[in-house]
Enzyme design. Structure first.
Site, PDB file in Angstrom:
ATOM      1  N   GLU A  48      42.026  44.114  36.812  1.00  0.00           N
ATOM      2  CA  GLU A  48      42.898  44.352  37.967  1.00  0.00           C
ATOM      3  C   GLU A  48      44.364  44.373  37.531  1.00  0.00           C
ATOM      4  O   GLU A  48      45.163  45.173  38.029  1.00  0.00           O
ATOM      5  CB  GLU A  48      42.634  43.289  39.041  1.00  0.00           C
ATOM      6  CG  GLU A  48      41.282  43.504  39.716  1.00  0.00           C
ATOM      7  CD  GLU A  48      40.687  42.259  40.356  1.00  0.00           C
ATOM      8  OE1 GLU A  48      41.417  41.262  40.527  1.00  0.00           O
ATOM      9  OE2 GLU A  48      39.489  42.277  40.684  1.00  0.00           O
TER      10      GLU A  48
ATOM     11  N   VAL B 299      42.852  35.191  48.561  1.00  0.00           N
ATOM     12  CA  VAL B 299      43.775  36.313  48.765  1.00  0.00           C
ATOM     13  C   VAL B 299      43.109  37.577  48.220  1.00  0.00           C
ATOM     14  O   VAL B 299      42.227  37.485  47.360  1.00  0.00           O
ATOM     15  CB  VAL B 299      45.136  36.092  48.049  1.00  0.00           C
ATOM     16  CG1 VAL B 299      45.786  34.784  48.489  1.00  0.00           C
ATOM     17  CG2 VAL B 299      44.987  36.129  46.534  1.00  0.00           C
TER      18      VAL B 299
ATOM     19  N   ASP C 272      34.130  33.184  28.434  1.00  0.00           N
ATOM     20  CA  ASP C 272      34.600  34.333  27.647  1.00  0.00           C
ATOM     21  C   ASP C 272      36.112  34.534  27.718  1.00  0.00           C
ATOM     22  O   ASP C 272      36.637  35.493  27.159  1.00  0.00           O
ATOM     23  CB  ASP C 272      33.916  35.610  28.160  1.00  0.00           C
ATOM     24  CG  ASP C 272      34.203  35.878  29.639  1.00  0.00           C
ATOM     25  OD1 ASP C 272      34.598  34.933  30.354  1.00  0.00           O
ATOM     26  OD2 ASP C 272      34.036  37.024  30.079  1.00  0.00           O
TER      27      ASP C 272
ATOM     28  N   GLN D  92      43.213  39.762  45.818  1.00  0.00           N
ATOM     29  CA  GLN D  92      43.985  39.763  44.570  1.00  0.00           C
ATOM     30  C   GLN D  92      44.346  41.165  44.090  1.00  0.00           C
ATOM     31  O   GLN D  92      45.450  41.386  43.600  1.00  0.00           O
ATOM     32  CB  GLN D  92      43.189  39.030  43.480  1.00  0.00           C
ATOM     33  CG  GLN D  92      43.903  39.032  42.135  1.00  0.00           C
ATOM     34  CD  GLN D  92      43.229  38.128  41.143  1.00  0.00           C
ATOM     35  OE1 GLN D  92      43.216  36.915  41.309  1.00  0.00           O
ATOM     36  NE2 GLN D  92      42.660  38.716  40.101  1.00  0.00           N
TER      37      GLN D  92
ATOM     38  N   HIS E  61      43.797  33.125  34.214  1.00  0.00           N
ATOM     39  CA  HIS E  61      42.788  32.524  33.340  1.00  0.00           C
ATOM     40  C   HIS E  61      42.056  33.580  32.510  1.00  0.00           C
ATOM     41  O   HIS E  61      41.265  33.242  31.641  1.00  0.00           O
ATOM     42  CB  HIS E  61      41.783  31.745  34.190  1.00  0.00           C
ATOM     43  CG  HIS E  61      40.873  32.612  35.021  1.00  0.00           C
ATOM     44  ND1 HIS E  61      41.321  33.681  35.759  1.00  0.00           N
ATOM     45  CD2 HIS E  61      39.537  32.567  35.231  1.00  0.00           C
ATOM     46  CE1 HIS E  61      40.305  34.253  36.390  1.00  0.00           C
ATOM     47  NE2 HIS E  61      39.208  33.597  36.083  1.00  0.00           N
TER      48      HIS E  61
ATOM     49  N   ASP F 277      22.265  42.622  36.494  1.00  0.00           N
ATOM     50  CA  ASP F 277      23.373  41.824  35.973  1.00  0.00           C
ATOM     51  C   ASP F 277      23.010  41.298  34.578  1.00  0.00           C
ATOM     52  O   ASP F 277      21.858  40.933  34.316  1.00  0.00           O
ATOM     53  CB  ASP F 277      23.558  40.644  36.933  1.00  0.00           C
ATOM     54  CG  ASP F 277      24.839  39.876  36.698  1.00  0.00           C
ATOM     55  OD1 ASP F 277      25.619  39.799  37.649  1.00  0.00           O
ATOM     56  OD2 ASP F 277      25.041  39.333  35.596  1.00  0.00           O
TER      57      ASP F 277
ATOM     58  N   THR G 170      29.610  42.500  32.984  1.00  0.00           N
ATOM     59  CA  THR G 170      30.784  42.383  33.848  1.00  0.00           C
ATOM     60  C   THR G 170      32.016  41.841  33.107  1.00  0.00           C
ATOM     61  O   THR G 170      33.018  41.530  33.733  1.00  0.00           O
ATOM     62  CB  THR G 170      30.448  41.484  35.056  1.00  0.00           C
ATOM     63  OG1 THR G 170      29.854  40.281  34.569  1.00  0.00           O
ATOM     64  CG2 THR G 170      29.486  42.172  36.003  1.00  0.00           C
TER      65      THR G 170
ATOM     66  N   HIS H  86      30.993  38.358  39.392  1.00  0.00           N
ATOM     67  CA  HIS H  86      29.905  39.326  39.226  1.00  0.00           C
ATOM     68  C   HIS H  86      29.786  40.217  40.455  1.00  0.00           C
ATOM     69  O   HIS H  86      29.539  41.416  40.340  1.00  0.00           O
ATOM     70  CB  HIS H  86      28.581  38.588  38.964  1.00  0.00           C
ATOM     71  CG  HIS H  86      28.561  37.911  37.633  1.00  0.00           C
ATOM     72  ND1 HIS H  86      27.750  38.304  36.588  1.00  0.00           N
ATOM     73  CD2 HIS H  86      29.281  36.861  37.145  1.00  0.00           C
ATOM     74  CE1 HIS H  86      27.966  37.536  35.535  1.00  0.00           C
ATOM     75  NE2 HIS H  86      28.885  36.642  35.853  1.00  0.00           N
TER      76      HIS H  86
ATOM     77  N   TRP I  38      37.407  38.424  33.410  1.00  0.00           N
ATOM     78  CA  TRP I  38      37.541  39.837  33.067  1.00  0.00           C
ATOM     79  C   TRP I  38      37.975  40.697  34.256  1.00  0.00           C
ATOM     80  O   TRP I  38      38.716  41.661  34.107  1.00  0.00           O
ATOM     81  CB  TRP I  38      36.257  40.388  32.443  1.00  0.00           C
ATOM     82  CG  TRP I  38      36.458  41.795  31.970  1.00  0.00           C
ATOM     83  CD1 TRP I  38      35.862  42.923  32.443  1.00  0.00           C
ATOM     84  CD2 TRP I  38      37.369  42.232  30.932  1.00  0.00           C
ATOM     85  NE1 TRP I  38      36.330  44.033  31.775  1.00  0.00           N
ATOM     86  CE2 TRP I  38      37.252  43.631  30.849  1.00  0.00           C
ATOM     87  CE3 TRP I  38      38.269  41.564  30.084  1.00  0.00           C
ATOM     88  CZ2 TRP I  38      38.001  44.382  29.942  1.00  0.00           C
ATOM     89  CZ3 TRP I  38      39.016  42.319  29.186  1.00  0.00           C
ATOM     90  CH2 TRP I  38      38.879  43.711  29.118  1.00  0.00           C
TER      91      TRP I  38
HETATM   92  N1  UDP Z   1      39.675  36.893  43.622  1.00  0.00           N
HETATM   93  C1  UDP Z   1      40.344  37.270  44.766  1.00  0.00           C
HETATM   94  N2  UDP Z   1      41.040  36.338  45.447  1.00  0.00           N
HETATM   95  C2  UDP Z   1      41.126  35.050  45.065  1.00  0.00           C
HETATM   96  C3  UDP Z   1      40.461  34.657  43.873  1.00  0.00           C
HETATM   97  C4  UDP Z   1      39.752  35.606  43.166  1.00  0.00           C
HETATM   98  O1  UDP Z   1      40.308  38.440  45.179  1.00  0.00           O
HETATM   99  O2  UDP Z   1      41.780  34.272  45.764  1.00  0.00           O
HETATM  100  C5  UDP Z   1      38.864  37.913  42.926  1.00  0.00           C
HETATM  101  C6  UDP Z   1      39.594  38.501  41.754  1.00  0.00           C
HETATM  102  O3  UDP Z   1      40.397  39.577  42.172  1.00  0.00           O
HETATM  103  C7  UDP Z   1      38.443  38.935  40.868  1.00  0.00           C
HETATM  104  C8  UDP Z   1      37.361  37.909  41.154  1.00  0.00           C
HETATM  105  O4  UDP Z   1      37.690  37.310  42.398  1.00  0.00           O
HETATM  106  O5  UDP Z   1      37.991  40.219  41.255  1.00  0.00           O
HETATM  107  C9  UDP Z   1      37.290  36.821  40.119  1.00  0.00           C
HETATM  108  O6  UDP Z   1      36.749  37.323  38.955  1.00  0.00           O
HETATM  109  P1  UDP Z   1      37.323  36.997  37.521  1.00  0.00           P
HETATM  110  O7  UDP Z   1      36.424  37.675  36.541  1.00  0.00           O
HETATM  111  O8  UDP Z   1      38.744  37.353  37.432  1.00  0.00           O
HETATM  112  O9  UDP Z   1      37.246  35.429  37.382  1.00  0.00           O
HETATM  113  P2  UDP Z   1      36.138  34.322  37.784  1.00  0.00           P
HETATM  114  O10 UDP Z   1      36.446  33.934  39.165  1.00  0.00           O
HETATM  115  O11 UDP Z   1      34.784  34.927  37.638  1.00  0.00           O
HETATM  116  O12 UDP Z   1      36.412  33.231  36.819  1.00  0.00           O
END
Ligand code: UDP
Length: 511
Positions: free
Chosen positions: A406, A381, A422, A383, A398, A154, A177, A54, A401
């Protein structure tokens, strides 16, 4: 007592104990020029809930509104954060973008009482609940003090934020989101429950004008009407018609059916306008990449040494850990695939609790055997930067969203392996648009069955060699770039939202 300037007000609840938080000065409550029907920069207050899934899109929205659309932006930060990743991210945002103001909201004792009421519940959902319960007490003074032109709440807080904003005659928009398909599901779900009777169990949910979401893709928690998440989900779904507008971090071209159905009124009647404003990009990516290298994050330097499109990036997001036996099979599968890989492993839901060493999680000898072609880390990292690196050829994801958006922005194909909430709906979006593959029978949380190493290896190899998916992912990247470029569908939607905030259009549309 510390006096805060307007630029950093803090609101606290009566029962709060966090010594870092202090009361808001009376100066902080004075109206400012943020209230601007008819002209000037609108002051938009953003209210995220919890978790990186979020916070990241809220951050991106804050930056887009502030730097791209000339808005005065405040971001509410609830303290203490659930995860360390959130606190680092918040610090980085305010350091890099000082024009974005910070509104601190301290919640410590609410969290404690809410946790004991819902033992064993996901800590992020507990935080949503804390925020939801705090809203009537804390959000009103915060909004009044900020003299906001609009609140963007949110989705997890929609049903509690909208009445507070309305009382103050501040237009309230909801930021969703996740995907537009999921938004349509959420908007329709209360109608489904009313028609089928909450006690009858949840089956396939046929969202009018969109498509049938099979029972097995419905978020796990929704099968239990008493689950904390279900209560929040249904209350927020019912509240959508009360909002002044719905922002969503997605773009029209990826989910055309859902956009048309929501806007055409076939999902539910009475929904406010939907603004598809994504995919929002986080920061100046080149700079972020350089910063990652400077901070000694060796994964970027390692990626630089790998051939183009040769690396499988593996991550299951910020808030869940795979079961230990599944981690073992995944390790063996990646090894057997023969591919290069960068794998972000999580051993616990909340990063602060993640004490297991990589050796314990992956088994003896694994790291030595894959040395040179596999890099495994438990650290955060960047990402979005990783996904834009030319060495990355596949994302085993996984399907949170943000991860999907990305991947879409960077043109990297996805091998979808949804785990909960989701994510199966999102995986459906990926598979439907052709930018990735989804092995639907692979189990997710709560289902029996561990996906075996051999099958993982086979699917990874096949996806890496799939030129059709690669081409489709590249065309999705073009569509995403076109959507957010000046004049694109998402750019225009965001501009229209800003225009409404500036002109007070939304206030006059308020129900
Ligand atoms: N993310 C990241 N580095 C990591 C793990 C996650 O930058 O090591 C970021 C990823 O790029 C995304 C967010 O954390 O922007 C995770 O959101 P997402 O909706 O993909 O999954 P959630 O973590 O909510 O299940």
């Amino acid at each position: 007592m510390e006096q805060h300037t307007y630029h950093e007000p803090v609101l606290v609840g009566a029962r709060l104990t966090d010594s870092k938080c202090s009361t808001m000065s009376s100066a902080a409550l004075q109206p400012t020029s943020g209230d601007c029907p008819g002209g000037g920069a609108p002051h938009i207050v953003l209210l995220p809930s919890a978790g990186m899934g979020h916070l990241v899109p809220f951050t991106s929205l804050a930056i887009a509104l502030s730097t791209g659309h000339g808005c005065d932006v405040s971001l509410v930060t609830a303290l203490p954060t659930v995860s360390s990743a959130e606190s680092r991210h918040i610090a980085a945002l305010f350091a890099a973008f000082p024009a974005v103001r910070r509104l601190k909201l301290c919640l410590a004792s609410f969290d404690a009482s809410t946790s004991s009421e819902f033992p064993g519940a996901d800590p992020f959902y507990v935080r949503y609940e804390s925020l939801r319960r705090s809203a009537p007490l804390l959000l009103g003074p915060l909004l009044a003090g900020a003299s906001a032109s609009a609140l963007v709440a949110d989705i997890a807080l929609a049903s509690v934020a909208i009445p507070v904003a309305r009382e103050l005659r501040v237009p309230c928009y909801v930021f969703f989101t996740a995907s537009i398909t999921m938004l349509s599901f959420k908007a329709y779900f209360p109608t489904y429950l009313d028609a089928n009777g909450a006690g009858h169990g949840i089956g396939d949910v046929d969202v009018p004008g969109v498509y049938r979401i099979p029972k097995c893709s419905v978020p796990q928690a929704l099968h239990d009407p008493y689950n904390l998440f279900t209560r929040q989900f249904v209350a927020n779904g019912r509240a959508l018609t009360e909002a002044n507008g719905l922002l969503v971090n997605a773009f029209d071209a990826l989910e055309p059916e859902a956009v048309a159905a929501l806007q055409g009124g076939s999902v539910v009647t009475g929904l406010p306008p939907v603004f598809a404003v994504g995919p929002l990009v986080l920061v100046n990516l080149r700079e972020a990449g350089e910063a990652a290298k400077e901070q000694g994050n060796h994964y970027m330097a390692w990626l630089d040494r790998q051939p183009a499109r040769s690396v499988v990036y593996v991550s299951f997001g910020s808030r869940k850990a795979l079961a230990r036996d599944q981690i073992g099979e995944l390790a063996a599968g990646l090894e057997a695939s023969g591919c290069r890989f960068l794998w972000v492993v999580k051993g616990a839901v909340v990063d602060r609790d993640d004490a297991a060493g990589l050796g314990d999680l992956l088994g003896e000898g694994f790291l030595e055997r894959v040395e040179g072609r596999g890099l495994v880390t438990k650290s955060w990292v960047e990402q979005d930067v990783v996904l834009r690196h030319p060495a990355v050829g596949l994302f085993v994801s996984h399907c949170g969203w943000n991860s999907v958006t990305e991947a879409a922005s960077s043109g990297v194909p996805v091998l979808a392996w949804p785990r909960f909430a989701d994510q199966r709906v999102n995986a459906g979006v990926v598979a439907r648009c052709g930018a990735g593959v989804w092995v639907e029978r692979w189990s997710w949380e709560g289902e029996d069955g561990v996906v075996g190493a051999e099958e993982i290896a086979e699917k990874v190899k096949a996806a890496m060699a799939d030129e059709k998916v690669m081409e489709k992912a590249a065309s999705v990247r073009e569509a995403a770039a076109a959507a957010v470029a000046d004049g694109g569908t998402s750019y225009r939607s965001l501009a229209e939202f800003v225009r409404r905030c500036r002109d007070g259009t939304a206030a006059s549309n308020a129900p």
